[in-house]
Design a protein around this motif. Structure first.
Motif, PDB file in Angstrom:
ATOM      1  N   ILE A 240     -48.670  56.317 -12.333  1.00  0.00           N
ATOM      2  CA  ILE A 240     -48.537  56.265 -10.869  1.00  0.00           C
ATOM      3  C   ILE A 240     -49.511  55.243 -10.298  1.00  0.00           C
ATOM      4  O   ILE A 240     -49.141  54.411  -9.458  1.00  0.00           O
ATOM      5  N   PHE A 241     -50.765  55.301 -10.735  1.00  0.00           N
ATOM      6  CA  PHE A 241     -51.790  54.349 -10.291  1.00  0.00           C
ATOM      7  C   PHE A 241     -51.333  52.912 -10.568  1.00  0.00           C
ATOM      8  O   PHE A 241     -51.339  52.061  -9.670  1.00  0.00           O
ATOM      9  N   HIS A 242     -50.927  52.645 -11.795  1.00  0.00           N
ATOM     10  CA  HIS A 242     -50.527  51.297 -12.188  1.00  0.00           C
ATOM     11  C   HIS A 242     -49.315  50.830 -11.370  1.00  0.00           C
ATOM     12  O   HIS A 242     -49.293  49.710 -10.850  1.00  0.00           O
ATOM     13  N   ALA A 243     -48.320  51.683 -11.226  1.00  0.00           N
ATOM     14  CA  ALA A 243     -47.121  51.331 -10.469  1.00  0.00           C
ATOM     15  C   ALA A 243     -47.434  51.109  -8.996  1.00  0.00           C
ATOM     16  O   ALA A 243     -46.898  50.186  -8.369  1.00  0.00           O
ATOM     17  N   ALA A 244     -48.305  51.933  -8.434  1.00  0.00           N
ATOM     18  CA  ALA A 244     -48.670  51.782  -7.019  1.00  0.00           C
ATOM     19  C   ALA A 244     -49.386  50.455  -6.783  1.00  0.00           C
ATOM     20  O   ALA A 244     -49.067  49.717  -5.849  1.00  0.00           O
ATOM     21  N   VAL A 245     -50.340  50.147  -7.636  1.00  0.00           N
ATOM     22  CA  VAL A 245     -51.082  48.902  -7.473  1.00  0.00           C
ATOM     23  C   VAL A 245     -50.142  47.713  -7.633  1.00  0.00           C
ATOM     24  O   VAL A 245     -50.069  46.836  -6.765  1.00  0.00           O
TER      25      VAL A 245
ATOM     26  N   ARG B 244     -48.788  44.154  -4.265  1.00  0.00           N
ATOM     27  CA  ARG B 244     -48.561  42.765  -4.683  1.00  0.00           C
ATOM     28  C   ARG B 244     -48.431  41.790  -3.513  1.00  0.00           C
ATOM     29  O   ARG B 244     -48.579  40.590  -3.703  1.00  0.00           O
ATOM     30  N   CYS B 245     -48.149  42.292  -2.326  1.00  0.00           N
ATOM     31  CA  CYS B 245     -48.073  41.406  -1.154  1.00  0.00           C
ATOM     32  C   CYS B 245     -49.459  41.027  -0.633  1.00  0.00           C
ATOM     33  O   CYS B 245     -49.594  40.048   0.102  1.00  0.00           O
ATOM     34  N   ASP B 246     -50.471  41.800  -0.997  1.00  0.00           N
ATOM     35  CA  ASP B 246     -51.818  41.584  -0.464  1.00  0.00           C
ATOM     36  C   ASP B 246     -52.803  41.039  -1.483  1.00  0.00           C
ATOM     37  O   ASP B 246     -53.906  40.622  -1.110  1.00  0.00           O
ATOM     38  N   TYR B 247     -52.436  41.072  -2.759  1.00  0.00           N
ATOM     39  CA  TYR B 247     -53.344  40.654  -3.828  1.00  0.00           C
ATOM     40  C   TYR B 247     -52.598  39.763  -4.816  1.00  0.00           C
ATOM     41  O   TYR B 247     -51.397  39.937  -5.033  1.00  0.00           O
ATOM     42  N   SER B 248     -53.330  38.859  -5.438  1.00  0.00           N
ATOM     43  CA  SER B 248     -52.741  37.956  -6.440  1.00  0.00           C
ATOM     44  C   SER B 248     -52.480  38.715  -7.740  1.00  0.00           C
ATOM     45  O   SER B 248     -53.022  39.810  -7.964  1.00  0.00           O
ATOM     46  N   ALA B 249     -51.689  38.106  -8.609  1.00  0.00           N
ATOM     47  CA  ALA B 249     -51.412  38.706  -9.918  1.00  0.00           C
ATOM     48  C   ALA B 249     -52.710  38.923 -10.692  1.00  0.00           C
ATOM     49  O   ALA B 249     -52.885  39.956 -11.350  1.00  0.00           O
ATOM     50  N   GLU B 250     -53.628  37.969 -10.605  1.00  0.00           N
ATOM     51  CA  GLU B 250     -54.918  38.108 -11.287  1.00  0.00           C
ATOM     52  C   GLU B 250     -55.695  39.308 -10.739  1.00  0.00           C
ATOM     53  O   GLU B 250     -56.274  40.087 -11.503  1.00  0.00           O
ATOM     54  N   GLN B 251     -55.690  39.479  -9.433  1.00  0.00           N
ATOM     55  CA  GLN B 251     -56.391  40.615  -8.823  1.00  0.00           C
ATOM     56  C   GLN B 251     -55.747  41.941  -9.217  1.00  0.00           C
ATOM     57  O   GLN B 251     -56.434  42.907  -9.532  1.00  0.00           O
TER      58      GLN B 251
ATOM     59  N   TRP C 274     -57.553  44.981 -11.286  1.00  0.00           N
ATOM     60  CA  TRP C 274     -57.637  46.288 -10.640  1.00  0.00           C
ATOM     61  C   TRP C 274     -56.948  47.358 -11.493  1.00  0.00           C
ATOM     62  O   TRP C 274     -57.476  48.458 -11.666  1.00  0.00           O
ATOM     63  N   ALA C 275     -55.775  47.043 -12.008  1.00  0.00           N
ATOM     64  CA  ALA C 275     -54.992  48.046 -12.742  1.00  0.00           C
ATOM     65  C   ALA C 275     -54.370  47.410 -13.979  1.00  0.00           C
ATOM     66  O   ALA C 275     -53.165  47.137 -14.021  1.00  0.00           O
ATOM     67  N   PRO C 276     -55.194  47.188 -15.008  1.00  0.00           N
ATOM     68  CA  PRO C 276     -54.628  46.617 -16.237  1.00  0.00           C
ATOM     69  C   PRO C 276     -53.723  47.632 -16.938  1.00  0.00           C
ATOM     70  O   PRO C 276     -53.892  48.840 -16.780  1.00  0.00           O
ATOM     71  N   GLN C 277     -52.774  47.119 -17.692  1.00  0.00           N
ATOM     72  CA  GLN C 277     -51.871  47.991 -18.440  1.00  0.00           C
ATOM     73  C   GLN C 277     -52.648  48.792 -19.487  1.00  0.00           C
ATOM     74  O   GLN C 277     -52.431  49.978 -19.671  1.00  0.00           O
ATOM     75  N   GLU C 278     -53.588  48.131 -20.160  1.00  0.00           N
ATOM     76  CA  GLU C 278     -54.413  48.803 -21.162  1.00  0.00           C
ATOM     77  C   GLU C 278     -55.602  49.440 -20.433  1.00  0.00           C
ATOM     78  O   GLU C 278     -56.186  48.834 -19.559  1.00  0.00           O
TER      79      GLU C 278
END
Length: 156
Positions: free
Chosen positions: A17-22, A27-34, A38-42
């Motif tokens: 849930i955390f990963h999906a929410a982030v 994604r409209c407010d933060y870059s892919a890198e950010q 913030w919420a890496p898959q691993e």
């Protein structure tokens, strides 16, 4: 909707849930890198489990499955507040926040405070939270902007 204490063994579902929410909502407010910082898959499963237990996590459940989670610290701090994107803007987050506001009242907590993402800021503002400070935080070497917001509660 049922709001309850998290059950040991649900950590992977809550992390999903955390990963999906982030990645889905922010994604409209933060870059892919950010987002990745913030919420890496691993992630460290043991640390995540420890955080869920220490935070005394609360889960919103619909049709027998977790769809959102949060916590309320004794100080009034909300450490985590995440809703599955499939259930965003459907009242789940509002119900969860009303629940922790009621809990705060029974615990004689006069102020709720949280460090919220740019994405979550309008949600918290709609529920009476005001921006105290704007922050630039480092997460895994990447800078992210957020805001510390608070809400005074009615005297108990």
């Amino acid at each position: 909707m049922l709001i309850r204490t998290y059950h040991p063994g649900e950590e992977a579902q809550l992390h999903a849930i955390f990963h999906a929410a982030v990645h889905g909502l922010a994604r409209c407010d933060y870059s892919a890198e950010q987002l990745h910082a913030w919420a890496p898959q691993e992630y460290d499963c043991a640390l995540w489990s420890q955080r869920m237990r220490a935070n005394q996590t609360l889960v919103a459940e619909l049709d027998g499955r977790p769809v959102a989670f949060t916590d309320l610290q004794p100080s009034g701090y909300i450490d985590m507040f995440f809703v599955d994107p499939a259930y965003a803007r459907r009242g789940v987050g509002s119900a969860l926040l009303r629940h922790i506001m009621a809990m705060a009242g029974t615990r004689a907590i006069g102020v709720l405070r949280s460090d919220v993402s740019l994405t979550a800021e309008p949600f918290f503002a709609r529920h009476g939270f005001l921006v105290e400070t704007r922050n630039r935080v480092q997460v895994r070497g990447v800078t992210l902007d957020n805001a510390t917001m608070s809400r005074m509660l009615a005297p108990f």
